[in-house]
Design a protein around this motif. Structure first.
Motif, PDB file in Angstrom:
ATOM      1  N   MET A   1       0.853  -1.203   0.000  1.00  0.00           N
ATOM      2  CA  MET A   1       0.000   0.000   0.000  1.00  0.00           C
ATOM      3  C   MET A   1       0.886   1.250   0.000  1.00  0.00           C
ATOM      4  O   MET A   1       1.850   1.340   0.740  1.00  0.00           O
ATOM      5  CB  MET A   1      -0.911  -0.007   1.232  1.00  0.00           C
ATOM      6  N   HIS A   2       0.526   2.210  -0.829  1.00  0.00           N
ATOM      7  CA  HIS A   2       1.277   3.461  -0.904  1.00  0.00           C
ATOM      8  C   HIS A   2       1.119   4.236   0.398  1.00  0.00           C
ATOM      9  O   HIS A   2       0.101   4.124   1.095  1.00  0.00           O
ATOM     10  CB  HIS A   2       0.746   4.287  -2.076  1.00  0.00           C
ATOM     11  N   VAL A   3       2.137   5.058   0.735  1.00  0.00           N
ATOM     12  CA  VAL A   3       2.127   5.820   1.988  1.00  0.00           C
ATOM     13  C   VAL A   3       0.886   6.683   2.091  1.00  0.00           C
ATOM     14  O   VAL A   3       0.204   6.705   3.123  1.00  0.00           O
ATOM     15  CB  VAL A   3       3.396   6.699   2.101  1.00  0.00           C
ATOM     16  N   GLN A   4       0.558   7.415   1.019  1.00  0.00           N
ATOM     17  CA  GLN A   4      -0.594   8.317   1.074  1.00  0.00           C
ATOM     18  C   GLN A   4      -1.898   7.541   1.212  1.00  0.00           C
ATOM     19  O   GLN A   4      -2.821   7.979   1.897  1.00  0.00           O
ATOM     20  CB  GLN A   4      -0.647   9.200  -0.177  1.00  0.00           C
ATOM     21  N   GLU A   5      -1.988   6.378   0.567  1.00  0.00           N
ATOM     22  CA  GLU A   5      -3.185   5.559   0.694  1.00  0.00           C
ATOM     23  C   GLU A   5      -3.369   5.106   2.135  1.00  0.00           C
ATOM     24  O   GLU A   5      -4.491   5.070   2.653  1.00  0.00           O
ATOM     25  CB  GLU A   5      -3.092   4.349  -0.242  1.00  0.00           C
ATOM     26  N   TRP A   6      -2.251   4.762   2.796  1.00  0.00           N
ATOM     27  CA  TRP A   6      -2.340   4.346   4.193  1.00  0.00           C
ATOM     28  C   TRP A   6      -2.721   5.524   5.076  1.00  0.00           C
ATOM     29  O   TRP A   6      -3.561   5.379   5.980  1.00  0.00           O
ATOM     30  CB  TRP A   6      -1.005   3.753   4.655  1.00  0.00           C
ATOM     31  N   LEU A   7      -2.122   6.687   4.843  1.00  0.00           N
ATOM     32  CA  LEU A   7      -2.434   7.859   5.650  1.00  0.00           C
ATOM     33  C   LEU A   7      -3.899   8.254   5.501  1.00  0.00           C
ATOM     34  O   LEU A   7      -4.494   8.808   6.437  1.00  0.00           O
ATOM     35  CB  LEU A   7      -1.533   9.030   5.253  1.00  0.00           C
ATOM     36  N   ASP A   8      -4.475   7.983   4.338  1.00  0.00           N
ATOM     37  CA  ASP A   8      -5.896   8.295   4.116  1.00  0.00           C
ATOM     38  C   ASP A   8      -6.810   7.493   5.033  1.00  0.00           C
ATOM     39  O   ASP A   8      -7.971   7.868   5.249  1.00  0.00           O
ATOM     40  CB  ASP A   8      -6.280   8.015   2.663  1.00  0.00           C
ATOM     41  N   THR A   9      -6.327   6.367   5.542  1.00  0.00           N
ATOM     42  CA  THR A   9      -7.170   5.473   6.343  1.00  0.00           C
ATOM     43  C   THR A   9      -7.132   5.793   7.835  1.00  0.00           C
ATOM     44  O   THR A   9      -7.863   5.169   8.608  1.00  0.00           O
ATOM     45  CB  THR A   9      -6.736   4.007   6.141  1.00  0.00           C
ATOM     46  N   VAL A  10      -6.289   6.729   8.267  1.00  0.00           N
ATOM     47  CA  VAL A  10      -6.160   7.021   9.697  1.00  0.00           C
ATOM     48  C   VAL A  10      -6.647   8.439   9.985  1.00  0.00           C
ATOM     49  O   VAL A  10      -6.676   9.296   9.091  1.00  0.00           O
ATOM     50  CB  VAL A  10      -4.686   6.858  10.166  1.00  0.00           C
ATOM     51  N   PRO A  11      -7.050   8.730  11.236  1.00  0.00           N
ATOM     52  CA  PRO A  11      -7.522  10.083  11.590  1.00  0.00           C
ATOM     53  C   PRO A  11      -6.409  11.123  11.453  1.00  0.00           C
ATOM     54  O   PRO A  11      -5.218  10.784  11.430  1.00  0.00           O
ATOM     55  CB  PRO A  11      -7.949   9.927  13.061  1.00  0.00           C
ATOM     56  N   ALA A  12      -6.819  12.392  11.416  1.00  0.00           N
ATOM     57  CA  ALA A  12      -5.857  13.486  11.256  1.00  0.00           C
ATOM     58  C   ALA A  12      -4.829  13.499  12.386  1.00  0.00           C
ATOM     59  O   ALA A  12      -3.636  13.717  12.157  1.00  0.00           O
ATOM     60  CB  ALA A  12      -6.595  14.821  11.198  1.00  0.00           C
ATOM     61  N   ALA A  13      -5.283  13.250  13.631  1.00  0.00           N
ATOM     62  CA  ALA A  13      -4.358  13.251  14.768  1.00  0.00           C
ATOM     63  C   ALA A  13      -3.268  12.197  14.592  1.00  0.00           C
ATOM     64  O   ALA A  13      -2.104  12.418  14.944  1.00  0.00           O
ATOM     65  CB  ALA A  13      -5.124  13.004  16.067  1.00  0.00           C
ATOM     66  N   ALA A  14      -3.661  11.046  14.040  1.00  0.00           N
ATOM     67  CA  ALA A  14      -2.683   9.981  13.809  1.00  0.00           C
ATOM     68  C   ALA A  14      -1.701  10.373  12.714  1.00  0.00           C
ATOM     69  O   ALA A  14      -0.520  10.012  12.767  1.00  0.00           O
ATOM     70  CB  ALA A  14      -3.404   8.686  13.435  1.00  0.00           C
ATOM     71  N   VAL A  15      -2.171  11.132  11.715  1.00  0.00           N
ATOM     72  CA  VAL A  15      -1.287  11.603  10.646  1.00  0.00           C
ATOM     73  C   VAL A  15      -0.211  12.509  11.224  1.00  0.00           C
ATOM     74  O   VAL A  15       0.975  12.368  10.924  1.00  0.00           O
ATOM     75  CB  VAL A  15      -2.087  12.351   9.555  1.00  0.00           C
ATOM     76  N   TYR A  16      -0.631  13.453  12.095  1.00  0.00           N
ATOM     77  CA  TYR A  16       0.338  14.347  12.730  1.00  0.00           C
ATOM     78  C   TYR A  16       1.370  13.541  13.519  1.00  0.00           C
ATOM     79  O   TYR A  16       2.580  13.821  13.461  1.00  0.00           O
ATOM     80  CB  TYR A  16      -0.370  15.316  13.688  1.00  0.00           C
ATOM     81  N   ALA A  17       0.879  12.545  14.280  1.00  0.00           N
ATOM     82  CA  ALA A  17       1.768  11.742  15.117  1.00  0.00           C
ATOM     83  C   ALA A  17       2.743  10.934  14.266  1.00  0.00           C
ATOM     84  O   ALA A  17       3.945  10.875  14.566  1.00  0.00           O
ATOM     85  CB  ALA A  17       0.941  10.809  16.006  1.00  0.00           C
ATOM     86  N   VAL A  18       2.233  10.318  13.208  1.00  0.00           N
ATOM     87  CA  VAL A  18       3.089   9.500  12.334  1.00  0.00           C
ATOM     88  C   VAL A  18       4.185  10.356  11.709  1.00  0.00           C
ATOM     89  O   VAL A  18       5.358   9.972  11.683  1.00  0.00           O
ATOM     90  CB  VAL A  18       2.247   8.810  11.243  1.00  0.00           C
TER      91      VAL A  18
END
Length: 217
Positions: A1-18
């Motif tokens: 899975m592409h990085v952006q596709e994976w980031l699309d599946t998680v909440p915004a707070a998780a994106v900031y944390a990652v």
């Protein structure tokens, strides 16, 4: 899975944390795709996904500065034996040749190597630990680290965000232009067909009717 596709599946707070954690670990000296994660998240923020580009830039900057500072502390304590250990664990990134190249950059440029190293994948991994190994004064390292982190993380986030916004706007305009062109082509085609049909009908009306067989006998 592409990085952006994976980031699309998680909440915004998780994106900031990652983003903050991955960049922090990369800055600490662990070879991770921090720049790819940041670019993917910044592009997401331009696509109305709930990811705030300002918060994203702050988290990325914090990860970069904190990670580099921890790497500096580890390098200062571990010294050259630590570089040898990293070379055994990650020979692709911490080979003797890579370490020597980074060390020459630090000896020649000093604080500027820390600042501009943030923009170079290899030096981004080396900057913190190597500055500690070479006993660079922490205040010098901190200034270059903070400025480099702000310019790289904040600048990358801003540039990718605005590129995404402009690209989206351009694609929307292109779709409207395409729709208008399709409508015009459809109308033009309908008019041409209608004119040809009318012309054919007039030609049939102008032709003399055939006389019945034997009418002239």
């Amino acid at each position: 899975m592409h990085v952006q596709e994976w980031l699309d599946t998680v909440p915004a707070a998780a994106v900031y944390a990652v983003v903050g954690v991955v960049i922090g670990l990369e800055s600490l000296g662990i070879p991770l795709p921090g720049e790819i994660v940041l670019v993917s998240a910044a592009l997401m923020s331009s696509q109305h996904t709930g990811v705030n580009p300002v918060v994203l830039g702050v988290c990325a900057t914090a990860g970069a500065v904190i990670g580099d500072s921890i790497g500096y502390a580890i390098g200062r304590k571990g010294g050259r034996p630590m570089l040898a250990w990293l070379g055994a664990k990650f020979p692709k990134h911490f080979s003797e040749g890579h370490v020597a190249t980074a060390e020459r950059s630090f000896e020649k440029w000093g604080m500027w190597a820390v600042f501009f190293g943030r923009f170079v994948a290899l030096l981004r991994i080396f900057a913190g630990p190597l500055a500690g190994v070479l006993q660079m004064p922490y205040w010098k390292f901190l200034i270059a680290n903070v400025l480099g982190g702000i310019c790289w993380a904040g600048g990358t986030t801003a540039v990718i965000y605005y590129v995404g916004v402009v690209a989206e706007d351009w694609l929307k305009r292109f779709s409207y232009v395409g729709l208008a062109a399709a409508v015009l082509i459809g109308l033009a085609s309908a008019l041409v067909i209608k004119r040809r049909a009318k012309k054919a009908q007039l030609e049939r009306q102008d032709q003399p009717e055939a006389e019945p067989v034997g009418a002239g006998e």
